[in-house]
Design a protein around this motif. Structure first.
Motif, PDB file in Angstrom:
ATOM      1  N   VAL A 103      44.681  43.033  14.521  1.00 50.43           N
ATOM      2  CA  VAL A 103      45.484  42.754  13.331  1.00 50.43           C
ATOM      3  C   VAL A 103      44.812  41.601  12.589  1.00 50.43           C
ATOM      4  O   VAL A 103      44.683  40.488  13.132  1.00 50.43           O
ATOM      5  N   TYR A 104      44.390  41.862  11.361  1.00 51.30           N
ATOM      6  CA  TYR A 104      43.678  40.868  10.547  1.00 51.30           C
ATOM      7  C   TYR A 104      44.485  40.611   9.288  1.00 51.30           C
ATOM      8  O   TYR A 104      44.645  41.494   8.447  1.00 51.30           O
ATOM      9  N   ASP A 105      45.013  39.401   9.170  1.00 54.40           N
ATOM     10  CA  ASP A 105      45.880  39.034   8.052  1.00 54.40           C
ATOM     11  C   ASP A 105      45.217  37.982   7.176  1.00 54.40           C
ATOM     12  O   ASP A 105      44.636  37.010   7.689  1.00 54.40           O
ATOM     13  N   PHE A 145      45.844  35.423  20.248  1.00 58.81           N
ATOM     14  CA  PHE A 145      45.717  34.804  18.936  1.00 58.81           C
ATOM     15  C   PHE A 145      44.343  34.129  18.875  1.00 58.81           C
ATOM     16  O   PHE A 145      44.154  33.034  19.406  1.00 58.81           O
ATOM     17  N   LEU A 146      43.381  34.783  18.226  1.00 59.70           N
ATOM     18  CA  LEU A 146      42.008  34.291  18.201  1.00 59.70           C
ATOM     19  C   LEU A 146      41.761  33.301  17.067  1.00 59.70           C
ATOM     20  O   LEU A 146      40.945  32.383  17.199  1.00 59.70           O
ATOM     21  N   TRP A 147      42.437  33.522  15.952  1.00 65.02           N
ATOM     22  CA  TRP A 147      42.241  32.632  14.790  1.00 65.02           C
ATOM     23  C   TRP A 147      43.540  32.560  13.994  1.00 65.02           C
ATOM     24  O   TRP A 147      44.200  33.569  13.843  1.00 65.02           O
ATOM     25  N   PRO A 148      43.922  31.385  13.521  1.00 60.89           N
ATOM     26  CA  PRO A 148      43.232  30.100  13.615  1.00 60.89           C
ATOM     27  C   PRO A 148      43.393  29.454  14.978  1.00 60.89           C
ATOM     28  O   PRO A 148      44.321  29.779  15.729  1.00 60.89           O
ATOM     29  N   GLN A 149      42.511  28.524  15.270  1.00 58.04           N
ATOM     30  CA  GLN A 149      42.632  27.762  16.495  1.00 58.04           C
ATOM     31  C   GLN A 149      43.712  26.702  16.329  1.00 58.04           C
ATOM     32  O   GLN A 149      44.061  26.319  15.221  1.00 58.04           O
ATOM     33  N   GLY A 150      44.245  26.230  17.442  1.00 59.11           N
ATOM     34  CA  GLY A 150      45.238  25.160  17.388  1.00 59.11           C
ATOM     35  C   GLY A 150      46.618  25.603  16.955  1.00 59.11           C
ATOM     36  O   GLY A 150      47.414  24.789  16.472  1.00 59.11           O
ATOM     37  N   LEU A 151      46.934  26.890  17.109  1.00 56.25           N
ATOM     38  CA  LEU A 151      48.275  27.355  16.770  1.00 56.25           C
ATOM     39  C   LEU A 151      49.315  26.736  17.698  1.00 56.25           C
ATOM     40  O   LEU A 151      49.068  26.528  18.884  1.00 56.25           O
ATOM     41  N   THR A 152      50.484  26.460  17.157  1.00 56.58           N
ATOM     42  CA  THR A 152      51.631  26.062  17.964  1.00 56.58           C
ATOM     43  C   THR A 152      52.496  27.289  18.194  1.00 56.58           C
ATOM     44  O   THR A 152      52.982  27.894  17.237  1.00 56.58           O
ATOM     45  N   LEU A 153      52.677  27.667  19.460  1.00 57.15           N
ATOM     46  CA  LEU A 153      53.474  28.841  19.805  1.00 57.15           C
ATOM     47  C   LEU A 153      54.806  28.394  20.402  1.00 57.15           C
ATOM     48  O   LEU A 153      54.842  27.537  21.285  1.00 57.15           O
ATOM     49  N   SER A 154      55.889  28.987  19.925  1.00 57.99           N
ATOM     50  CA  SER A 154      57.217  28.686  20.460  1.00 57.99           C
ATOM     51  C   SER A 154      58.002  29.981  20.587  1.00 57.99           C
ATOM     52  O   SER A 154      57.757  30.953  19.870  1.00 57.99           O
ATOM     53  N   GLN A 155      58.974  29.985  21.500  1.00 60.89           N
ATOM     54  CA  GLN A 155      59.765  31.183  21.774  1.00 60.89           C
ATOM     55  C   GLN A 155      61.228  30.807  21.941  1.00 60.89           C
ATOM     56  O   GLN A 155      61.558  29.752  22.489  1.00 60.89           O
ATOM     57  N   THR A 156      62.100  31.679  21.469  1.00 65.18           N
ATOM     58  CA  THR A 156      63.535  31.484  21.636  1.00 65.18           C
ATOM     59  C   THR A 156      64.206  32.833  21.824  1.00 65.18           C
ATOM     60  O   THR A 156      63.654  33.861  21.424  1.00 65.18           O
ATOM     61  N   VAL A 177      52.373  29.021  14.542  1.00 62.30           N
ATOM     62  CA  VAL A 177      52.229  28.258  13.302  1.00 62.30           C
ATOM     63  C   VAL A 177      50.924  27.459  13.332  1.00 62.30           C
ATOM     64  O   VAL A 177      50.659  26.739  14.299  1.00 62.30           O
ATOM     65  N   PRO A 178      50.082  27.561  12.289  1.00 63.52           N
ATOM     66  CA  PRO A 178      48.870  26.743  12.226  1.00 63.52           C
ATOM     67  C   PRO A 178      49.183  25.252  12.179  1.00 63.52           C
ATOM     68  O   PRO A 178      50.285  24.836  11.804  1.00 63.52           O
ATOM     69  N   GLU A 179      48.182  24.450  12.551  1.00 62.64           N
ATOM     70  CA  GLU A 179      48.372  22.995  12.640  1.00 62.64           C
ATOM     71  C   GLU A 179      48.745  22.372  11.305  1.00 62.64           C
ATOM     72  O   GLU A 179      49.594  21.476  11.236  1.00 62.64           O
ATOM     73  N   GLN A 185      45.192  31.250   4.406  1.00 67.60           N
ATOM     74  CA  GLN A 185      45.007  31.277   5.848  1.00 67.60           C
ATOM     75  C   GLN A 185      44.663  32.689   6.287  1.00 67.60           C
ATOM     76  O   GLN A 185      45.201  33.668   5.769  1.00 67.60           O
ATOM     77  N   ALA A 186      43.777  32.786   7.264  1.00 69.01           N
ATOM     78  CA  ALA A 186      43.471  34.057   7.913  1.00 69.01           C
ATOM     79  C   ALA A 186      43.975  34.005   9.347  1.00 69.01           C
ATOM     80  O   ALA A 186      43.918  32.955  10.001  1.00 69.01           O
ATOM     81  N   PHE A 187      44.496  35.128   9.830  1.00 72.00           N
ATOM     82  CA  PHE A 187      44.917  35.281  11.222  1.00 72.00           C
ATOM     83  C   PHE A 187      44.156  36.469  11.812  1.00 72.00           C
ATOM     84  O   PHE A 187      44.130  37.548  11.216  1.00 72.00           O
ATOM     85  N   VAL A 188      43.577  36.265  12.987  1.00 75.35           N
ATOM     86  CA  VAL A 188      42.934  37.351  13.730  1.00 75.35           C
ATOM     87  C   VAL A 188      43.644  37.454  15.079  1.00 75.35           C
ATOM     88  O   VAL A 188      43.627  36.505  15.873  1.00 75.35           O
ATOM     89  N   THR A 189      44.274  38.590  15.327  1.00 79.73           N
ATOM     90  CA  THR A 189      45.100  38.781  16.513  1.00 79.73           C
ATOM     91  C   THR A 189      44.709  40.104  17.164  1.00 79.73           C
ATOM     92  O   THR A 189      44.537  41.108  16.475  1.00 79.73           O
ATOM     93  N   VAL A 190      44.577  40.094  18.491  1.00 72.13           N
ATOM     94  CA  VAL A 190      44.225  41.302  19.228  1.00 72.13           C
ATOM     95  C   VAL A 190      45.364  41.652  20.182  1.00 72.13           C
ATOM     96  O   VAL A 190      45.836  40.797  20.947  1.00 72.13           O
ATOM     97  N   ILE A 191      45.809  42.906  20.135  1.00 65.93           N
ATOM     98  CA  ILE A 191      46.886  43.395  21.003  1.00 65.93           C
ATOM     99  C   ILE A 191      46.302  44.470  21.912  1.00 65.93           C
ATOM    100  O   ILE A 191      45.689  45.433  21.438  1.00 65.93           O
ATOM    101  N   ARG A 192      46.508  44.301  23.231  1.00 65.55           N
ATOM    102  CA  ARG A 192      45.927  45.240  24.202  1.00 65.55           C
ATOM    103  C   ARG A 192      47.037  45.781  25.106  1.00 65.55           C
ATOM    104  O   ARG A 192      47.477  45.110  26.029  1.00 65.55           O
ATOM    105  N   PRO A 193      47.525  46.993  24.840  1.00 65.23           N
ATOM    106  CA  PRO A 193      48.558  47.594  25.683  1.00 65.23           C
ATOM    107  C   PRO A 193      47.971  48.228  26.945  1.00 65.23           C
ATOM    108  O   PRO A 193      46.833  48.702  26.949  1.00 65.23           O
ATOM    109  N   TYR A 194      48.775  48.237  28.005  1.00 69.67           N
ATOM    110  CA  TYR A 194      48.364  48.852  29.265  1.00 69.67           C
ATOM    111  C   TYR A 194      49.608  49.106  30.109  1.00 69.67           C
ATOM    112  O   TYR A 194      50.716  48.660  29.773  1.00 69.67           O
TER     113      TYR A 194
END
Length: 265
Positions: A103-105, A145-156, A177-179, A185-194
């Motif tokens: 997924v490339y945003d 989450f490959l890009w951007p680096q330094g993302l803050t990840l939170s879950q609820t 969320v980026p720093e 902003q560009a986001f590069v995300t890879v999803i791998r189902p199995y």
């Protein structure tokens, strides 16, 4: 399900990445302010704001599509749907069959903004650095989450606002969320189902920010995939022996021979 550029992921008959909420009654606070809001689906919000709710002006466009035996691709543009908050939201999804989704945003706004990349699952997600794992029944997936680096990840597991008390629903919501705020902003995300209980059938071998874009090397069940990404088509990218001027390019090699190639233009 009104938000343009949203996606769902089902694998092996199970729900993995989902839209969320439950209509307790039509027009309730939960219905209007959660289910009609972009934050309730797998999408991007801007300074916490989403696309226009139930509005004919909330327009999106499918700007590219391709399908084949080995590679599928779809591109959507949804910037206009954000009622002035965004100038652009181009989402490009590349499916390297059968087990890798890229997924490339690319998003841009009139002023420096916070871009919140949102993901939802029916079960609690495991967060390990910039990798998120989802498992539900017979299926699982890793989200990197490959890009951007330094993302803050939170879950609820909380809804804002929640459904009425008679609705007993638990779902999980992740925000990346980026720093720093930025105009683009560009986001590069890879999803791998199995399959749950097994290891992922694919691997990420390398990822690199290169001049003009990004290079990504993956091992899929079909073969070795090399992917090149850039914001807009036209510039020549070269990485790992692949040269392209497209916004998205992918080459799959098997046993030293080219199995498939895709260029988004």
């Amino acid at each position: 399900y009104d938000a343009n550029n949203s996606f769902l992921l089902y694998a092996f008959g199970e729900r993995l990445l989902i839209r969320t909420g439950r209509r307790d009654s039509y027009g309730s606070e939960h219905h209007k302010e959660w289910m009609w809001h972009t934050k309730s689906v797998n999408n991007i919000t801007v300074n916490g704001k989403g696309q226009g709710k139930r509005s004919a002006a909330s327009i999106g466009q499918i700007s590219g599509f391709h399908t084949s035996d080995w590679i599928d691709y779809v591109e959507g543009e949804a910037g206009q749907a954000y009622e002035g908050e965004l100038d652009r939201f181009t989402r490009r999804i590349l499916f390297l069959k059968p087990d890798v989704i890229v997924v490339y945003d690319v998003v841009s706004a009139p002023e420096p903004s916070s871009f919140e990349w949102r993901l939802h699952a029916p079960t609690e997600m495991e967060i390990d650095g910039n990798t998120v794992r989802v498992e539900n029944g017979r299926a699982a997936c890793d989200v990197d989450f490959l890009w951007p680096q330094g993302l803050t990840l939170s879950q609820t597991d909380k809804f804002e606002p929640p459904p009425r008390p008679r609705i007993k629903l638990v779902e999980y919501h992740l925000t990346a969320v980026p720093e720093k705020k930025a105009r683009s902003q560009a986001f590069v995300t890879v999803i791998r189902p199995y399959r749950a209980g097994e290891n992922a059938t694919s691997t990420i071998n390398a990822f690199e920010q290169i001049e003009g874009g990004y290079g990504l090397s993956l091992q899929t069940s079909a073969g070795k995939a090399t992917v090149l990404l850039q914001k807009d088509p036209g510039s020549e990218l070269s990485w790992e022996g692949v040269i392209s001027t497209a916004a998205v390019s992918a080459v799959i090699d098997k046993d030293g021979a080219e199995l498939a190639r895709f260029d988004s233009e």
